[in-house]
Design a protein around this motif. Structure first.
Motif, PDB file in Angstrom:
ATOM      1  N   ASP A  96      38.469  35.922  26.682  1.00 36.58           N
ATOM      2  CA  ASP A  96      38.336  37.213  27.359  1.00 36.58           C
ATOM      3  C   ASP A  96      38.379  37.114  28.886  1.00 36.58           C
ATOM      4  O   ASP A  96      38.698  38.100  29.552  1.00 36.58           O
ATOM      5  N   VAL A  97      38.035  35.959  29.422  1.00 33.78           N
ATOM      6  CA  VAL A  97      38.039  35.756  30.869  1.00 33.78           C
ATOM      7  C   VAL A  97      38.605  34.375  31.154  1.00 33.78           C
ATOM      8  O   VAL A  97      38.244  33.401  30.473  1.00 33.78           O
ATOM      9  N   VAL A  98      39.473  34.270  32.134  1.00 33.95           N
ATOM     10  CA  VAL A  98      39.979  32.979  32.594  1.00 33.95           C
ATOM     11  C   VAL A  98      39.615  32.823  34.065  1.00 33.95           C
ATOM     12  O   VAL A  98      39.960  33.674  34.895  1.00 33.95           O
ATOM     13  N   HIS A 138      46.448  41.104  30.701  1.00 33.63           N
ATOM     14  CA  HIS A 138      45.214  41.464  31.409  1.00 33.63           C
ATOM     15  C   HIS A 138      44.456  42.604  30.761  1.00 33.63           C
ATOM     16  O   HIS A 138      43.264  42.790  31.036  1.00 33.63           O
ATOM     17  N   ARG A 139      45.085  43.371  29.889  1.00 35.11           N
ATOM     18  CA  ARG A 139      44.333  44.426  29.170  1.00 35.11           C
ATOM     19  C   ARG A 139      43.191  43.833  28.367  1.00 35.11           C
ATOM     20  O   ARG A 139      42.164  44.484  28.155  1.00 35.11           O
ATOM     21  N   PHE A 140      43.375  42.575  27.921  1.00 37.65           N
ATOM     22  CA  PHE A 140      42.375  41.952  27.060  1.00 37.65           C
ATOM     23  C   PHE A 140      41.749  40.698  27.670  1.00 37.65           C
ATOM     24  O   PHE A 140      40.650  40.297  27.274  1.00 37.65           O
ATOM     25  N   CYS A 141      42.454  40.058  28.593  1.00 36.68           N
ATOM     26  CA  CYS A 141      41.975  38.794  29.167  1.00 36.68           C
ATOM     27  C   CYS A 141      41.981  38.918  30.695  1.00 36.68           C
ATOM     28  O   CYS A 141      43.050  39.047  31.303  1.00 36.68           O
ATOM     29  N   ALA A 142      40.808  38.884  31.307  1.00 35.31           N
ATOM     30  CA  ALA A 142      40.698  39.094  32.758  1.00 35.31           C
ATOM     31  C   ALA A 142      40.901  37.776  33.495  1.00 35.31           C
ATOM     32  O   ALA A 142      40.124  36.835  33.316  1.00 35.31           O
ATOM     33  N   PRO A 143      41.937  37.674  34.352  1.00 39.44           N
ATOM     34  CA  PRO A 143      42.169  36.443  35.101  1.00 39.44           C
ATOM     35  C   PRO A 143      41.471  36.499  36.465  1.00 39.44           C
ATOM     36  O   PRO A 143      41.646  37.460  37.221  1.00 39.44           O
ATOM     37  N   VAL A 144      40.702  35.475  36.791  1.00 43.54           N
ATOM     38  CA  VAL A 144      39.973  35.430  38.062  1.00 43.54           C
ATOM     39  C   VAL A 144      40.411  34.179  38.809  1.00 43.54           C
ATOM     40  O   VAL A 144      40.073  33.055  38.419  1.00 43.54           O
ATOM     41  N   VAL A 145      41.174  34.350  39.895  1.00 37.82           N
ATOM     42  CA  VAL A 145      41.746  33.225  40.630  1.00 37.82           C
ATOM     43  C   VAL A 145      41.052  33.000  41.968  1.00 37.82           C
ATOM     44  O   VAL A 145      41.161  31.924  42.548  1.00 37.82           O
ATOM     45  N   ASP A 146      40.331  33.989  42.449  1.00 38.71           N
ATOM     46  CA  ASP A 146      39.769  33.937  43.806  1.00 38.71           C
ATOM     47  C   ASP A 146      38.245  33.893  43.748  1.00 38.71           C
ATOM     48  O   ASP A 146      37.618  34.844  43.258  1.00 38.71           O
ATOM     49  N   LEU A 169      44.076  45.299  36.425  1.00 38.25           N
ATOM     50  CA  LEU A 169      45.393  45.250  37.060  1.00 38.25           C
ATOM     51  C   LEU A 169      45.294  44.588  38.433  1.00 38.25           C
ATOM     52  O   LEU A 169      46.180  43.811  38.824  1.00 38.25           O
ATOM     53  N   ARG A 170      44.231  44.894  39.160  1.00 33.81           N
ATOM     54  CA  ARG A 170      44.009  44.270  40.476  1.00 33.81           C
ATOM     55  C   ARG A 170      43.908  42.755  40.352  1.00 33.81           C
ATOM     56  O   ARG A 170      44.515  42.016  41.142  1.00 33.81           O
ATOM     57  N   LEU A 171      43.185  42.274  39.355  1.00 37.08           N
ATOM     58  CA  LEU A 171      43.062  40.821  39.144  1.00 37.08           C
ATOM     59  C   LEU A 171      44.404  40.214  38.760  1.00 37.08           C
ATOM     60  O   LEU A 171      44.759  39.119  39.224  1.00 37.08           O
ATOM     61  N   ALA A 172      45.159  40.911  37.914  1.00 31.10           N
ATOM     62  CA  ALA A 172      46.462  40.388  37.487  1.00 31.10           C
ATOM     63  C   ALA A 172      47.424  40.308  38.667  1.00 31.10           C
ATOM     64  O   ALA A 172      48.159  39.319  38.828  1.00 31.10           O
ATOM     65  N   GLN A 173      47.432  41.354  39.491  1.00 32.02           N
ATOM     66  CA  GLN A 173      48.332  41.357  40.645  1.00 32.02           C
ATOM     67  C   GLN A 173      48.028  40.184  41.573  1.00 32.02           C
ATOM     68  O   GLN A 173      48.936  39.532  42.102  1.00 32.02           O
ATOM     69  N   LYS A 174      46.745  39.914  41.782  1.00 35.76           N
ATOM     70  CA  LYS A 174      46.369  38.813  42.673  1.00 35.76           C
ATOM     71  C   LYS A 174      46.848  37.482  42.103  1.00 35.76           C
ATOM     72  O   LYS A 174      47.307  36.608  42.847  1.00 35.76           O
TER      73      LYS A 174
END
Length: 515
Positions: A96-98, A138-146, A169-174
């Motif tokens: 659910d979160v990366v 990203h609808r199901f898995c939130a990516p956190v890179v920052d 969407l903001r997290l995916a765009q980043k």
């Protein structure tokens, strides 16, 4: 099924506290190698990826997350029955979160003496793969890179409603912005090894949105300001605004020009003040104090400074601030403002005060200058040249005082739009002729501006003299020393004119066009 957060980071800043909040929100932590060890040392329970996949890390850590149980968990569409059935059949839990950041490729290639092999080893494979998979889904898995996003993401995941669609969407765009820049750096680095000149065959530039501007150069032109992802602390993009109206398109251009000019005098160890109007200097002064330097810059052109920009290389204090508060200025730039200066300038609520870190280099190794043209982009190196091998080509030699003044004028002239002529003493400019279609025209403007001071000034030209008329104009004004690049087929005419008038003339062998 378990609710998983997959965590694998090189930059471990804040990750333990973030994972602690994820655990409180009901997530189990899947992790790898050094990240798992770091989390365990901070008291967190971790399921190691190799235990989850049943497949060990191998090839010196190059392969650890490239596995169907990982990527199936990232990419599975939760409201797709076929995906759900396939995941259940192969015992794939949804992730659910990366939380992933990348190997420091940029920092690695910036190290002096780094080898090609060392650089290539810092090309991340698994990290971008996981991030891009999560960003796609990203609808199901939130990516956190920052790491800077950890606090607000943790707050959102702690809410019953979780992350909103827009936040996801903001997290995916980043993610895609970060991986695009990462690929751009790798592409450029590898391209440099394919061409002997060190210029990439493909040029990719990544910048981030900084602010919407009221308008561009004119009110009918829309404009925005984009900045480097990691701008130099000494750049205008990193400046801190202390007061005043929002910066405009023209303000930013002029402020950048003023900063470029100011930093050209760093090595002299003296107070320097630059006055700028429309990206040209209208006065530059040196002194033992900022007051002295400002007085010389102001005297150069007290008319054009109206509505201009002032840049100082020393903290600005109360007495000078009091004088500046009595003038109409757009921007004042300094490394710092004393409390007395802030109080004085607060009376001019519209004037913009900017602080810039002048201890750091303004330009970094490899920095380039870009200029957009229709259908393409012109790219060049930064003009860092400082003439070192002067050649006196006349019978008369410049005096020591004239040499100092010539050196000062030569530093200034490269910041003046071509055709450019600068008149100066050793302490400051006295007349500036900018942007003229012929060189003698620029000389006449500078001489007229200097008035009686011309006779005590030297003259600098950004390019050679195509004929002797500029030398004749200088002689008529009483000027006794000239610096110019040389290189015209009619150099002999200019040299002869200088000898006739008893003028010392120096050739630098390099020009400073600024179009």
């Amino acid at each position: 099924m378990a609710k998983w957060a997959l965590v694998s980071v090189f930059d471990k800043r804040g990750v333990a506290e973030f994972c602690r909040r994820l655990v409180e929100a009901g997530y189990g932590i899947l992790s790898t190698g050094g990240t798992a060890k770091h989390l365990e040392e901070n008291g967190l329970a971790v399921t190691r990826v190799e235990d989850y996949t049943g497949f060990p890390e191998m090839l010196d850590g190059r392969v650890k997350t490239l596995h169907p149980r990982i990527h199936g968990g990232l990419l599975g569409i939760r409201d797709n029955p076929a995906h759900e059935a396939s995941m259940a059949e192969h015992q794939i839990d949804p992730i659910d979160v990366v939380v992933v950041n990348l190997y420091p490729f940029e920092a690695t290639i910036a190290r002096p003496g780094v080898t090609f092999e060392e650089a290539v080893e810092m090309i991340d494979i698994g990290g971008p793969s996981m991030l891009r998979a999560a960003a796609k889904n990203h609808r199901f898995c939130a990516p956190v890179v920052d790491p800077d996003d950890y606090p607000w993401v943790a707050d959102a995941l702690s809410r019953p409603s979780g992350l909103s669609d827009r936040e996801r969407l903001r997290l995916a765009q980043k993610v895609f912005a970060v991986t695009a820049r990462y690929d751009q750096l790798i592409t450029s680095y590898l391209s440099e090894h394919l061409v002997t000149e060190g210029w990439p065959e493909t040029l990719n530039i990544s910048v981030v949105h900084r602010q919407a501007l009221r308008y561009g150069e004119n009110p009918h032109q829309a404009a925005h300001f984009y900045a480097d992802i990691d701008p130099s602390p000494a750049s205008i993009a990193a400046a801190q605004q202390l007061q005043g109206k929002e910066l405009s398109f023209n303000n930013i251009q002029d402020a950048d020009a003023a900063l470029n000019m100011l930093r050209a005098f760093d090595d002299l160890g003296r107070a320097a003040v630059v006055a700028v109007k429309h990206m040209n200097p209208c006065g530059i002064g040196l002194g033992d104090t900022l007051d002295d330097a400002f007085a010389r810059a102001y005297e150069s052109d007290p008319v054009s400074i109206f509505g201009g920009i002032i840049a100082c290389n020393r903290p600005l204090d109360g007495p000078l601030a009091e004088r500046l508060a009595g003038m109409f200025l757009e921007i004042i730039i300094a490394p710092a403002f004393t409390d007395a200066a802030r109080a004085e300038l607060a009376r001019k609520k519209n004037v913009r005060l900017l602080t810039v870190d002048m201890k750091e280099p303004q330009w970094r190794p490899g920095d380039k200058v870009y200029r957009r043209v229709s259908g393409g982009l012109l790219v060049q190196e930064v003009d860092r040249a400082v003439a070192a091998d002067w050649q006196v080509v006349t019978r008369r030699q410049p005096t020591d005082e004239e040499r100092t003044a010539l050196a000062f004028a030569w530093r200034v002239v490269k910041f003046v739009k071509s055709n450019a002529i600068v008149l100066a003493t050793a302490e400051g400019t006295t007349g500036i002729g900018a942007g003229q279609m012929n060189r003698v025209g620029a000389a006449k403007i500078a001489i007229e501006q200097a008035g009686p001071r011309a006779a005590a000034s030297v003259l600098a030209s950004d390019a050679f003299f195509p004929m002797r008329d500029t030398v004749d104009a200088a002689a008529a004004a009483g000027i006794k020393a000239i610096i110019q690049p040389g290189g015209s087929i009619k150099d002999a005419d200019s040299i002869a004119a200088a000898d006739e008038h008893g003028i010392a003339m120096v050739f630098t062998g390099e020009r400073h066009f600024l179009h």
